[in-house]
Write an enzyme that holds these catalytic residues in place. Structure first.
Site, PDB file in Angstrom:
ATOM      1  N   SER A   1     -26.912  28.583 -40.626  1.00  0.00           N
ATOM      2  CA  SER A   1     -26.418  27.974 -39.388  1.00  0.00           C
ATOM      3  C   SER A   1     -25.272  27.005 -39.659  1.00  0.00           C
ATOM      4  O   SER A   1     -24.727  26.411 -38.731  1.00  0.00           O
ATOM      5  CB  SER A   1     -27.549  27.241 -38.665  1.00  0.00           C
ATOM      6  OG  SER A   1     -28.160  26.292 -39.519  1.00  0.00           O
TER       7      SER A   1
ATOM      8  N   HIS B   1     -18.293  29.701   7.607  1.00  0.00           N
ATOM      9  CA  HIS B   1     -17.952  31.125   7.398  1.00  0.00           C
ATOM     10  C   HIS B   1     -16.467  31.310   7.050  1.00  0.00           C
ATOM     11  O   HIS B   1     -15.911  32.377   7.301  1.00  0.00           O
ATOM     12  CB  HIS B   1     -18.271  31.963   8.641  1.00  0.00           C
ATOM     13  CG  HIS B   1     -19.600  31.666   9.266  1.00  0.00           C
ATOM     14  ND1 HIS B   1     -20.752  32.333   8.934  1.00  0.00           N
ATOM     15  CD2 HIS B   1     -19.966  30.732  10.187  1.00  0.00           C
ATOM     16  CE1 HIS B   1     -21.756  31.853   9.641  1.00  0.00           C
ATOM     17  NE2 HIS B   1     -21.315  30.871  10.401  1.00  0.00           N
TER      18      HIS B   1
ATOM     19  N   SER C   1       4.687  33.239 -13.285  1.00  0.00           N
ATOM     20  CA  SER C   1       4.480  34.649 -13.586  1.00  0.00           C
ATOM     21  C   SER C   1       5.653  35.136 -14.421  1.00  0.00           C
ATOM     22  O   SER C   1       6.787  34.706 -14.225  1.00  0.00           O
ATOM     23  CB  SER C   1       4.412  35.446 -12.280  1.00  0.00           C
ATOM     24  OG  SER C   1       4.740  36.801 -12.531  1.00  0.00           O
TER      25      SER C   1
ATOM     26  N   LYS D   1       6.554  32.809  -8.243  1.00  0.00           N
ATOM     27  CA  LYS D   1       5.130  32.479  -8.259  1.00  0.00           C
ATOM     28  C   LYS D   1       4.788  31.203  -9.000  1.00  0.00           C
ATOM     29  O   LYS D   1       5.375  30.855 -10.009  1.00  0.00           O
ATOM     30  CB  LYS D   1       4.334  33.642  -8.855  1.00  0.00           C
ATOM     31  CG  LYS D   1       4.355  34.835  -7.926  1.00  0.00           C
ATOM     32  CD  LYS D   1       3.191  35.734  -8.116  1.00  0.00           C
ATOM     33  CE  LYS D   1       1.877  35.073  -7.760  1.00  0.00           C
ATOM     34  NZ  LYS D   1       0.790  36.029  -7.800  1.00  0.00           N
TER      35      LYS D   1
ATOM     36  N   ASN E   1       1.054  29.800 -10.029  1.00  0.00           N
ATOM     37  CA  ASN E   1      -0.341  30.225  -9.943  1.00  0.00           C
ATOM     38  C   ASN E   1      -1.320  29.096 -10.278  1.00  0.00           C
ATOM     39  O   ASN E   1      -1.061  28.295 -11.161  1.00  0.00           O
ATOM     40  CB  ASN E   1      -0.590  31.397 -10.905  1.00  0.00           C
ATOM     41  CG  ASN E   1       0.228  32.623 -10.528  1.00  0.00           C
ATOM     42  OD1 ASN E   1       0.450  32.871  -9.351  1.00  0.00           O
ATOM     43  ND2 ASN E   1       0.692  33.355 -11.521  1.00  0.00           N
TER      44      ASN E   1
ATOM     45  N   GLU F   1      -8.592  28.729 -11.308  1.00  0.00           N
ATOM     46  CA  GLU F   1      -9.248  30.029 -11.520  1.00  0.00           C
ATOM     47  C   GLU F   1     -10.125  30.013 -12.769  1.00  0.00           C
ATOM     48  O   GLU F   1     -11.230  30.565 -12.790  1.00  0.00           O
ATOM     49  CB  GLU F   1      -8.198  31.135 -11.644  1.00  0.00           C
ATOM     50  CG  GLU F   1      -7.414  31.353 -10.361  1.00  0.00           C
ATOM     51  CD  GLU F   1      -6.204  32.237 -10.598  1.00  0.00           C
ATOM     52  OE1 GLU F   1      -6.303  33.435 -10.334  1.00  0.00           O
ATOM     53  OE2 GLU F   1      -5.159  31.729 -11.048  1.00  0.00           O
TER      54      GLU F   1
ATOM     55  N   TYR G   1     -42.460  24.870 -34.343  1.00  0.00           N
ATOM     56  CA  TYR G   1     -41.115  25.351 -34.649  1.00  0.00           C
ATOM     57  C   TYR G   1     -41.125  26.827 -35.036  1.00  0.00           C
ATOM     58  O   TYR G   1     -41.996  27.283 -35.762  1.00  0.00           O
ATOM     59  CB  TYR G   1     -40.516  24.528 -35.809  1.00  0.00           C
ATOM     60  CG  TYR G   1     -39.121  24.985 -36.211  1.00  0.00           C
ATOM     61  CD1 TYR G   1     -37.996  24.479 -35.582  1.00  0.00           C
ATOM     62  CD2 TYR G   1     -38.939  25.945 -37.208  1.00  0.00           C
ATOM     63  CE1 TYR G   1     -36.722  24.906 -35.931  1.00  0.00           C
ATOM     64  CE2 TYR G   1     -37.663  26.386 -37.565  1.00  0.00           C
ATOM     65  CZ  TYR G   1     -36.571  25.868 -36.919  1.00  0.00           C
ATOM     66  OH  TYR G   1     -35.317  26.291 -37.269  1.00  0.00           O
TER      67      TYR G   1
ATOM     68  N   GLN H   1     -33.190  27.862 -33.934  1.00  0.00           N
ATOM     69  CA  GLN H   1     -31.861  27.635 -34.494  1.00  0.00           C
ATOM     70  C   GLN H   1     -30.775  28.178 -33.543  1.00  0.00           C
ATOM     71  O   GLN H   1     -29.632  27.745 -33.592  1.00  0.00           O
ATOM     72  CB  GLN H   1     -31.757  28.320 -35.860  1.00  0.00           C
ATOM     73  CG  GLN H   1     -30.418  28.171 -36.556  1.00  0.00           C
ATOM     74  CD  GLN H   1     -30.514  28.534 -38.031  1.00  0.00           C
ATOM     75  OE1 GLN H   1     -31.051  27.782 -38.821  1.00  0.00           O
ATOM     76  NE2 GLN H   1     -30.016  29.702 -38.387  1.00  0.00           N
TER      77      GLN H   1
ATOM     78  N   LYS I   1     -28.302  25.930 -30.675  1.00  0.00           N
ATOM     79  CA  LYS I   1     -27.130  25.051 -30.799  1.00  0.00           C
ATOM     80  C   LYS I   1     -25.835  25.640 -30.270  1.00  0.00           C
ATOM     81  O   LYS I   1     -25.128  24.989 -29.499  1.00  0.00           O
ATOM     82  CB  LYS I   1     -26.952  24.638 -32.262  1.00  0.00           C
ATOM     83  CG  LYS I   1     -28.065  23.731 -32.722  1.00  0.00           C
ATOM     84  CD  LYS I   1     -28.056  23.553 -34.223  1.00  0.00           C
ATOM     85  CE  LYS I   1     -29.442  23.235 -34.715  1.00  0.00           C
ATOM     86  NZ  LYS I   1     -30.414  24.357 -34.486  1.00  0.00           N
TER      87      LYS I   1
HETATM   88  N1  ARG Z   1     -31.221  25.103 -39.416  1.00  0.00           N
HETATM   89  C1  ARG Z   1     -32.512  24.928 -38.836  1.00  0.00           C
HETATM   90  C2  ARG Z   1     -32.399  24.922 -37.320  1.00  0.00           C
HETATM   91  O1  ARG Z   1     -31.349  24.755 -36.820  1.00  0.00           O
HETATM   92  C3  ARG Z   1     -33.115  23.645 -39.302  1.00  0.00           C
HETATM   93  C4  ARG Z   1     -34.596  23.630 -39.246  1.00  0.00           C
HETATM   94  C5  ARG Z   1     -35.160  24.519 -40.294  1.00  0.00           C
HETATM   95  N2  ARG Z   1     -36.580  24.424 -40.370  1.00  0.00           N
HETATM   96  C6  ARG Z   1     -37.311  25.365 -40.938  1.00  0.00           C
HETATM   97  N3  ARG Z   1     -38.590  25.198 -40.911  1.00  0.00           N
HETATM   98  N4  ARG Z   1     -36.785  26.424 -41.481  1.00  0.00           N
HETATM   99  O2  ARG Z   1     -33.356  25.101 -36.621  1.00  0.00           O
END
Ligand code: ARG
Length: 463
Positions: free
Chosen positions: A28, A161, A282, A288, A290, A295, A322, A327, A330
């Site tokens: 990640s 309307h 344009s 034009k 725009n 938009e 968890y 992950q 994010k």
């Molecule tokens: N990179 C992981 C995440 O964003 C961090 C947590 C990892 N925890 C684990 N038990 N592997 O979720």
């Protein structure tokens, strides 16, 4: 397949490193490097607590805290070498800390897990974004207030309307958005207040046997208190979902306003002129100009709403606590937050720079028999007609005007009296658009006096 070495952070029980594909799907760091500041802030608070509780020595913690600052400045300076093999921001920072300060770095993870660590980092990040959203909203509200103030008594058609309904004031229309954005602002503030609890110290999921002080780390990170249940602490992503929900509604508001700006800036409406700074030309049609920013704001809600649905989908099937699925929280939130801040800033710029066309607004305000309700109200008020009958008489007059190709004030008194003999010359006073808006003095109505009172109230309330 090439043999790789086991992960230095958790590879104790592993004989070989991961397949390249495993590494690619698992890592990640490509996106969670955005949490570097929060990660280091969290680690420094955790380390300080480990010293205060006597779990680590003061000298180790001093080295850790100092070393973390070095790592942070390397990251902020752009010189940091991020490693995919180290998976994520947490292990990248810790591994670098080891290179910088040596052995004490290995003690930082005492009484902590990446599970509470990431939950803490991400909460801190989302909390900042809630604050940024509130600031962006306030800037936009101020820009709308300036527009409203300038045209508190300018008349324009009010629509239902998208058909002309009744005359309203420009100021009233601007202030409608101030109210909408104020609700967005309070939604972000609500979400912020609810998310402001610290997961740190929940450790992997069950808490820890070390005598940690979660109140201390919570306070150091600006949280109101530690979260009360360690299982919930590591598995909750409500804070991100609430942020996305508030962002979705806010983006929907921005999109509606953007839609109006697209319509209003067209040659057919000419209600507003957008500035050159917030329009584009344009490449083929030289005439034009725009409304691209509007938009794009209208379109960008798709990303934000998509992020909201995506994260709900990620979370909905997860057993406590968890799972690595989390992950995937994010990137969605990062993109949604970036998109929202950009849309807020662009809308603020457009509103700040745009010029309302007072004449075009006024001209349109009177067309489409927009004062027909005023006429009906006069018949009720002055002649004592039941509203239903007044509605019918007015409808007949509208049809007569339509047939003659004129607006209501252009009918003669004789024509009016042919429909209802009780009508007098006085009725013409209520057919003017300025009289019409001035008469709507009920609380929250469009009368300039009401609009000015609302503007004053908001100017008082906004920082
Ligand atoms: N990179 C992981 C995440 O964003 C961090 C947590 C990892 N925890 C684990 N038990 N592997 O979720």
């Amino acid at each position: 397949m090439t043999e790789t070495t086991a992960n230095a952070m958790w590879g104790g029980r592993f004989a070989a490193g991961p397949d390249a594909i495993m590494e690619a799907i698992n890592a990640s760091i490509g996106f969670d490097k955005r949490l570097a500041k929060q990660d280091i802030e969290g680690s420094r608070a955790h380390a300080a607590m480990l010293a205060a509780t006597g779990i680590l020595s003061d000298s180790d913690v001093a080295a850790i805290r100092e070393g973390l600052l070095t790592v942070l400045s390397e990251i902020e300076g752009g010189g940091f070498q991020f490693s995919t093999a180290l998976e994520d921001i947490h292990m990248n920072v810790e591994a670098r800390l080891k290179q910088v300060i040596g052995e004490p770095a290995g003690r930082l993870h005492t009484a902590r897990s990446r599970n509470d660590q990431v939950a803490t980092d991400f909460r801190l990040w989302v909390r900042d974004q809630a604050d940024a959203a509130i600031q962006g909203l306030e800037a936009l509200m101020r820009a709308l207030l300036r527009q409203a103030e300038q045209g508190a008594d300018w008349v324009m058609p009010g629509f239902t309307h998208l058909q002309t309904a009744q005359p309203v004031t420009w100021g009233h229309h601007m202030m409608a958005y101030v109210e909408m954005l104020a609700r967005d602002r309070s939604r972000f503030a609500d979400a912020r207040a609810r998310m402001n609890e610290s997961p740190l110290g929940a450790a992997a999921l069950a808490g820890t046997s070390f005598p940690i002080d979660r109140h201390m780390t919570a306070a150091a990170l600006g949280f109101d208190r530690p979260m009360a249940n360690s299982l919930d602490a590591v598995s909750d992503r409500d804070f991100a979902l609430e942020f996305l929900a508030a962002a979705s509604i806010c983006a929907m508001h921005l999109s509606r306003f953007a839609e109006e700006l697209v319509i209003w800036s067209s040659a057919q409406f000419r209600f507003v002129r957008l500035s050159d700074r917030f329009s584009t030309g344009s490449s083929i049609m030289p005439q034009k100009k725009n409304p691209d920013a509007a938009e794009l704001i209208r379109a960008k809600i798709g990303r934000i709403l998509g992020a909201n649905v995506a994260l709900l989908t990620v979370m909905k099937g997860l057993p406590l606590t968890y799972s690595k699925d989390m992950q995937e929280d994010k990137e969605q939130v990062f993109d949604a937050a970036d998109t929202l801040m950009l849309a807020l800033a662009a809308m603020e710029g457009m509103v700040r720079d745009m010029t309302a066309n007072r004449e075009a607004l006024e001209q349109a305000a009177g067309s489409g028999f927009s004062t027909a309700t005023d006429l009906a109200d006069w018949l009720v008020r002055v002649l004592g007609l039941p509203f239903r009958e007044a509605h019918h008489v007015t409808g007949t007059l509208v049809a007569m005007a339509e047939q003659a190709g004129v607006d209501l004030p252009e009918l003669s008194l004789a024509q009016m009296q042919s429909v209802h003999p009780g009508i007098t010359q006085d009725i013409f006073a209520v057919l003017g658009v300025h009289n019409s808006v001035a008469s709507r003095t009920s609380y929250g109505g469009t009368a300039p006096a009401q609009v000015r009172a609302q503007i004053a109230r908001w100017k008082e309330m906004l920082p």
